[in-house]
Structures are given as structure tokens and as C-alpha cells.
Design a protein around this motif. Structure first.
Motif, PDB file in Angstrom:
ATOM      1  N   GLU A  76      71.228  66.888  72.288  1.00  0.00           N
ATOM      2  CA  GLU A  76      70.890  67.842  71.092  1.00  0.00           C
ATOM      3  C   GLU A  76      70.961  67.132  69.820  1.00  0.00           C
ATOM      4  O   GLU A  76      70.387  67.889  68.766  1.00  0.00           O
ATOM      5  N   SER A  77      72.138  66.341  69.839  1.00  0.00           N
ATOM      6  CA  SER A  77      72.608  66.162  68.249  1.00  0.00           C
ATOM      7  C   SER A  77      71.566  64.999  67.657  1.00  0.00           C
ATOM      8  O   SER A  77      71.603  64.728  66.597  1.00  0.00           O
ATOM      9  N   LEU A  80      78.295  68.557  61.482  1.00  0.00           N
ATOM     10  CA  LEU A  80      76.993  68.664  61.945  1.00  0.00           C
ATOM     11  C   LEU A  80      75.953  69.506  60.868  1.00  0.00           C
ATOM     12  O   LEU A  80      74.843  69.451  60.511  1.00  0.00           O
ATOM     13  N   THR A  86      72.520  73.977  67.926  1.00  0.00           N
ATOM     14  CA  THR A  86      73.490  72.970  68.172  1.00  0.00           C
ATOM     15  C   THR A  86      74.946  73.340  67.561  1.00  0.00           C
ATOM     16  O   THR A  86      76.007  72.851  68.225  1.00  0.00           O
ATOM     17  N   LEU A 129      78.512  73.750  69.494  1.00  0.00           N
ATOM     18  CA  LEU A 129      79.714  72.792  69.074  1.00  0.00           C
ATOM     19  C   LEU A 129      81.087  73.721  68.674  1.00  0.00           C
ATOM     20  O   LEU A 129      82.209  73.885  69.049  1.00  0.00           O
ATOM     21  N   PRO A 169      69.406  67.866  65.528  1.00  0.00           N
ATOM     22  CA  PRO A 169      70.181  69.107  65.713  1.00  0.00           C
ATOM     23  C   PRO A 169      69.524  70.349  65.046  1.00  0.00           C
ATOM     24  O   PRO A 169      68.705  70.330  64.280  1.00  0.00           O
ATOM     25  N   ILE A 192      75.459  67.204  74.518  1.00  0.00           N
ATOM     26  CA  ILE A 192      75.755  67.051  73.087  1.00  0.00           C
ATOM     27  C   ILE A 192      74.962  65.675  72.721  1.00  0.00           C
ATOM     28  O   ILE A 192      74.306  66.052  71.414  1.00  0.00           O
ATOM     29  N   GLU A 193      74.750  64.721  73.269  1.00  0.00           N
ATOM     30  CA  GLU A 193      73.942  63.583  72.638  1.00  0.00           C
ATOM     31  C   GLU A 193      72.774  63.938  72.446  1.00  0.00           C
ATOM     32  O   GLU A 193      71.948  63.647  71.527  1.00  0.00           O
ATOM     33  N   CYS A 241      72.615  68.624  58.819  1.00  0.00           N
ATOM     34  CA  CYS A 241      71.430  69.531  58.902  1.00  0.00           C
ATOM     35  C   CYS A 241      70.879  70.034  57.435  1.00  0.00           C
ATOM     36  O   CYS A 241      69.854  70.316  57.473  1.00  0.00           O
TER      37      CYS A 241
END
Length: 99
Positions: free
Chosen positions: A56-57, A94, A64, A68, A60, A53-54, A98
Motif C-alpha cells: 500500500e505504501s 506518509l 494507508t 498506519l 499511498p 504495508i509495503e 502524499c
């Protein structure tokens, strides 16, 4: 290929390692095998997705966001609704980041 090298899959808007692991974790839940084995395998793949998670975030993509949202679905399917809402909420937030 040099022995000991790590090949990392390329991330695109439609594919990421996190999304890949989440899809497998949901798919494993549908396997016609012993329930304990299903749960153990699904948990392993979902933990791998959570570990990403971290990473790819930081940059993003839509993959991603999809990962999630599906991670939320995975948790809802395994009777952990609170975690399902948490990860789905992260995905929705997210989307705004984006834009």
C-alpha cells in the motif's frame, strides 16, 4: 466467478485492505471472550495489516495513513508503546509524502 480466482478489494481514500484488518484487530480486543483468544485473533489481523504495508505504501492514499495511525494505536493498546510510536511516525511521515 471462476474457481480459484482472487477477488481484491478496491482501495479508496476511505478504504483499504490494510485499514480493514487494523480496524478488525482493534475491535477484536474489545470482544467479550477469553483473553488469550482475543490476543491471538488481534495479533493475526494486525500481522495481516503489517504484511500489506509495503504494497500500500507504493501508492499511498489517506486510507494507508489512517491504517498506519491505527496500527500505532493497536500497539499502544497492547502495551507495546515503542511499536505504537514507530507506526504512528510512519503514518505522519506518509502524510507529507502524499502532499
Amino acid at each position: 466467478m471462476v474457481e480459484g480466482t482472487i477477488i481484491r478489494a478496491r482501495r479508496t481514500a476511505y478504504y483499504s485492505p490494510m485499514l480493514h484488518n487494523v480496524i478488525i484487530s482493534i475491535g477484536v480486543l474489545m470482544l467479550p471472550v477469553d483473553k488469550a483468544l482475543r490476543e491471538q485473533l488481534a495479533l493475526a489481523f494486525s500481522k495481516r495489516a503489517k504484511n500489506l504495508i509495503e504494497e500500500e505504501s507504493e501508492s499511498p492514499m489517506m486510507s494507508t495513513v489512517s491504517a498506519l495511525m491505527l496500527l500505532g494505536t493497536y500497539h499502544a493498546a497492547t502495551s507495546r508503546q515503542n511499536l505504537g510510536f514507530l507506526y504512528s511516525g510512519m503514518g505522519l511521515r506518509l502524510v507529507q509524502a502524499c502532499e
